[in-house]
Scaffold this motif. Sequence first.
Motif, mmCIF file in Angstrom:
data_model
loop_
_atom_site.group_PDB
_atom_site.id
_atom_site.type_symbol
_atom_site.label_atom_id
_atom_site.label_comp_id
_atom_site.label_asym_id
_atom_site.label_seq_id
_atom_site.Cartn_x
_atom_site.Cartn_y
_atom_site.Cartn_z
ATOM 1 N N ALA A 117 0.829 -1.204 0.000
ATOM 2 C CA ALA A 117 0.000 0.000 0.000
ATOM 3 C C ALA A 117 0.865 1.255 0.000
ATOM 4 O O ALA A 117 0.564 2.232 -0.698
ATOM 5 N N MET A 118 1.951 1.241 0.767
ATOM 6 C CA MET A 118 2.831 2.412 0.839
ATOM 7 C C MET A 118 3.597 2.629 -0.454
ATOM 8 O O MET A 118 3.992 3.759 -0.760
ATOM 9 N N ALA A 119 3.835 1.564 -1.211
ATOM 10 C CA ALA A 119 4.523 1.703 -2.492
ATOM 11 C C ALA A 119 3.629 2.356 -3.540
ATOM 12 O O ALA A 119 4.127 2.933 -4.516
ATOM 13 N N CYS A 120 2.311 2.275 -3.337
ATOM 14 C CA CYS A 120 1.373 2.926 -4.258
ATOM 15 C C CYS A 120 1.487 4.442 -4.103
ATOM 16 O O CYS A 120 2.001 4.951 -3.120
ATOM 17 N N HIS A 121 0.974 5.171 -5.069
ATOM 18 C CA HIS A 121 1.168 6.621 -5.064
ATOM 19 C C HIS A 121 0.349 7.310 -3.982
ATOM 20 O O HIS A 121 0.751 8.346 -3.469
ATOM 21 N N PHE A 122 -0.790 6.773 -3.620
ATOM 22 C CA PHE A 122 -1.493 7.183 -2.410
ATOM 23 C C PHE A 122 -2.539 6.127 -2.063
ATOM 24 O O PHE A 122 -2.763 5.181 -2.822
ATOM 25 N N VAL A 140 12.316 -10.408 12.846
ATOM 26 C CA VAL A 140 12.837 -9.891 11.583
ATOM 27 C C VAL A 140 12.361 -8.446 11.457
ATOM 28 O O VAL A 140 11.642 -7.951 12.331
ATOM 29 N N ILE A 141 12.797 -7.742 10.434
ATOM 30 C CA ILE A 141 12.335 -6.377 10.211
ATOM 31 C C ILE A 141 11.582 -6.314 8.888
ATOM 32 O O ILE A 141 11.689 -7.231 8.063
ATOM 33 N N PRO A 142 10.819 -5.247 8.650
ATOM 34 C CA PRO A 142 10.204 -5.092 7.334
ATOM 35 C C PRO A 142 11.279 -5.111 6.250
ATOM 36 O O PRO A 142 12.294 -4.419 6.373
ATOM 37 N N GLY A 143 11.039 -5.904 5.208
ATOM 38 C CA GLY A 143 12.066 -6.076 4.180
ATOM 39 C C GLY A 143 11.654 -5.643 2.797
ATOM 40 O O GLY A 143 12.427 -5.758 1.844
ATOM 41 N N TYR A 144 10.436 -5.144 2.671
ATOM 42 C CA TYR A 144 9.956 -4.704 1.365
ATOM 43 C C TYR A 144 9.747 -3.186 1.338
ATOM 44 O O TYR A 144 8.788 -2.683 0.778
ATOM 45 N N GLY A 145 10.670 -2.470 1.983
ATOM 46 C CA GLY A 145 10.642 -1.013 1.949
ATOM 47 C C GLY A 145 9.938 -0.362 3.117
ATOM 48 O O GLY A 145 9.852 0.864 3.182
ATOM 49 N N GLY A 146 9.459 -1.142 4.070
ATOM 50 C CA GLY A 146 8.675 -0.582 5.169
ATOM 51 C C GLY A 146 9.440 0.370 6.054
ATOM 52 O O GLY A 146 8.893 1.393 6.490
ATOM 53 N N THR A 147 10.715 0.075 6.337
ATOM 54 C CA THR A 147 11.496 0.953 7.208
ATOM 55 C C THR A 147 11.838 2.269 6.520
ATOM 56 O O THR A 147 12.233 3.234 7.196
ATOM 57 N N GLN A 148 11.697 2.327 5.215
ATOM 58 C CA GLN A 148 12.008 3.548 4.467
ATOM 59 C C GLN A 148 10.758 4.371 4.175
ATOM 60 O O GLN A 148 10.734 5.581 4.367
ATOM 61 N N ARG A 149 9.712 3.725 3.693
ATOM 62 C CA ARG A 149 8.524 4.471 3.268
ATOM 63 C C ARG A 149 7.660 4.928 4.441
ATOM 64 O O ARG A 149 7.044 5.988 4.378
ATOM 65 N N LEU A 150 7.585 4.128 5.507
ATOM 66 C CA LEU A 150 6.727 4.534 6.623
ATOM 67 C C LEU A 150 7.201 5.844 7.262
ATOM 68 O O LEU A 150 6.382 6.741 7.473
ATOM 69 N N PRO A 151 8.504 6.019 7.556
ATOM 70 C CA PRO A 151 8.941 7.321 8.083
ATOM 71 C C PRO A 151 8.707 8.470 7.113
ATOM 72 O O PRO A 151 8.413 9.590 7.546
ATOM 73 N N GLN A 152 8.824 8.213 5.814
ATOM 74 C CA GLN A 152 8.562 9.262 4.825
ATOM 75 C C GLN A 152 7.118 9.745 4.918
ATOM 76 O O GLN A 152 6.834 10.930 4.736
ATOM 77 N N LEU A 153 6.215 8.816 5.210
ATOM 78 C CA LEU A 153 4.792 9.134 5.209
ATOM 79 C C LEU A 153 4.284 9.667 6.542
ATOM 80 O O LEU A 153 3.418 10.551 6.574
ATOM 81 N N ILE A 154 4.789 9.150 7.657
ATOM 82 C CA ILE A 154 4.207 9.532 8.960
ATOM 83 C C ILE A 154 5.223 10.120 9.923
ATOM 84 O O ILE A 154 4.855 10.519 11.025
ATOM 85 N N GLY A 155 6.490 10.202 9.528
ATOM 86 C CA GLY A 155 7.510 10.749 10.408
ATOM 87 C C GLY A 155 8.275 9.657 11.139
ATOM 88 O O GLY A 155 7.766 8.555 11.380
ATOM 89 N N LYS A 156 9.499 9.982 11.518
ATOM 90 C CA LYS A 156 10.409 8.994 12.109
ATOM 91 C C LYS A 156 9.907 8.445 13.440
ATOM 92 O O LYS A 156 9.920 7.240 13.675
ATOM 93 N N GLY A 157 9.449 9.327 14.330
ATOM 94 C CA GLY A 157 9.051 8.880 15.662
ATOM 95 C C GLY A 157 7.886 7.911 15.640
ATOM 96 O O GLY A 157 7.926 6.852 16.286
ATOM 97 N N ARG A 158 6.844 8.264 14.893
ATOM 98 C CA ARG A 158 5.687 7.375 14.808
ATOM 99 C C ARG A 158 6.053 6.065 14.131
ATOM 100 O O ARG A 158 5.569 4.997 14.523
ATOM 101 N N ALA A 159 6.887 6.150 13.091
ATOM 102 C CA ALA A 159 7.308 4.925 12.396
ATOM 103 C C ALA A 159 8.112 4.023 13.330
ATOM 104 O O ALA A 159 7.906 2.800 13.356
ATOM 105 N N GLY A 178 -1.523 10.753 8.249
ATOM 106 C CA GLY A 178 -1.181 11.028 6.858
ATOM 107 C C GLY A 178 -0.803 9.795 6.066
ATOM 108 O O GLY A 178 -0.311 9.889 4.936
ATOM 109 N N LEU A 179 -1.045 8.626 6.654
ATOM 110 C CA LEU A 179 -0.726 7.375 5.964
ATOM 111 C C LEU A 179 -1.734 7.082 4.862
ATOM 112 O O LEU A 179 -1.383 6.507 3.826
#
Length: 260
Positions: A117-122, A140-159, A178-179
């Motif tokens: 969902a986060m990889a989509c444009h909105f 494990v950690i998110p491996g399909y871009g989750g650690t990168q896109r989630l902070p971009q969308l909602i901010g570092k602290g919330r992510a 804003g997610l």
Amino acid sequence: MTYNNILSEFNNGITTITINRPKKLNALNKETIQELHEAFKAADADKNTKVVIVTGSGEKAFVAGADISEFADFDVENGGKLAAKGQELLFDFVENLSTPVIAAVNGFALGGGLELAMACHFRVASDNAKMGLPETSLGVIPGYGGTQRLPQLIGKGRAMELVMTAGMIDAQTAHNYGLVNHVTTVDELLPLAEKIAGKIMRNSSVAISKAIKAVNANYKDGVDGFAVEIEEFGNCFGTADFKEGTTAFLEKRKADFPGE
């Protein structure tokens, strides 16, 4: 093309791709990721497709995560390859698609589902949607871009909090963060996505594809987003859509963009 795990339907300029594994809550396995890649690639190549909507079958889940049974016994090397291949085939591929992609999030969007969902444009969501990245609860950690896109969308602290707690948020909280752009009922989810798609389709598909490229450039290391914007802005002047758009404006009529 016939798919085992997804459905792809075209109607009035919109291709709707539905992940269709209801017994698995639409979980992403390798075959589904490959099929999604092929469906997105085909939609992007189809000049008649102006917008892509991706959703999950049923009301319980958009995508409830990755199919853990496929990688539970992987070692370090295979784990790295799994993430790299998935990002290449689907998540980065969708983010950089020249055709706009709307995620219609129905029900659970967890792990790889939220990452898709986060990889989509909105994103738009039904009011029963639940979203989260529970990977740390599996070691494990998110491996399909989750650690990168989630902070971009909602901010570092919330992510950081969502990732560390492996928690879920509801649709309204996701909207507040804003997610997601809009929240509506389950019954109105696809109609809302289609309504927004209709507004997009009034505009130049060529200009939109260049806008996607320019916006994405801001989030790429070593890339000057302003320089990309200047280049793509200039490129617009060589398109038939620019000629039609400006002519229609000056003639005080609705533009009929050729998509070229």
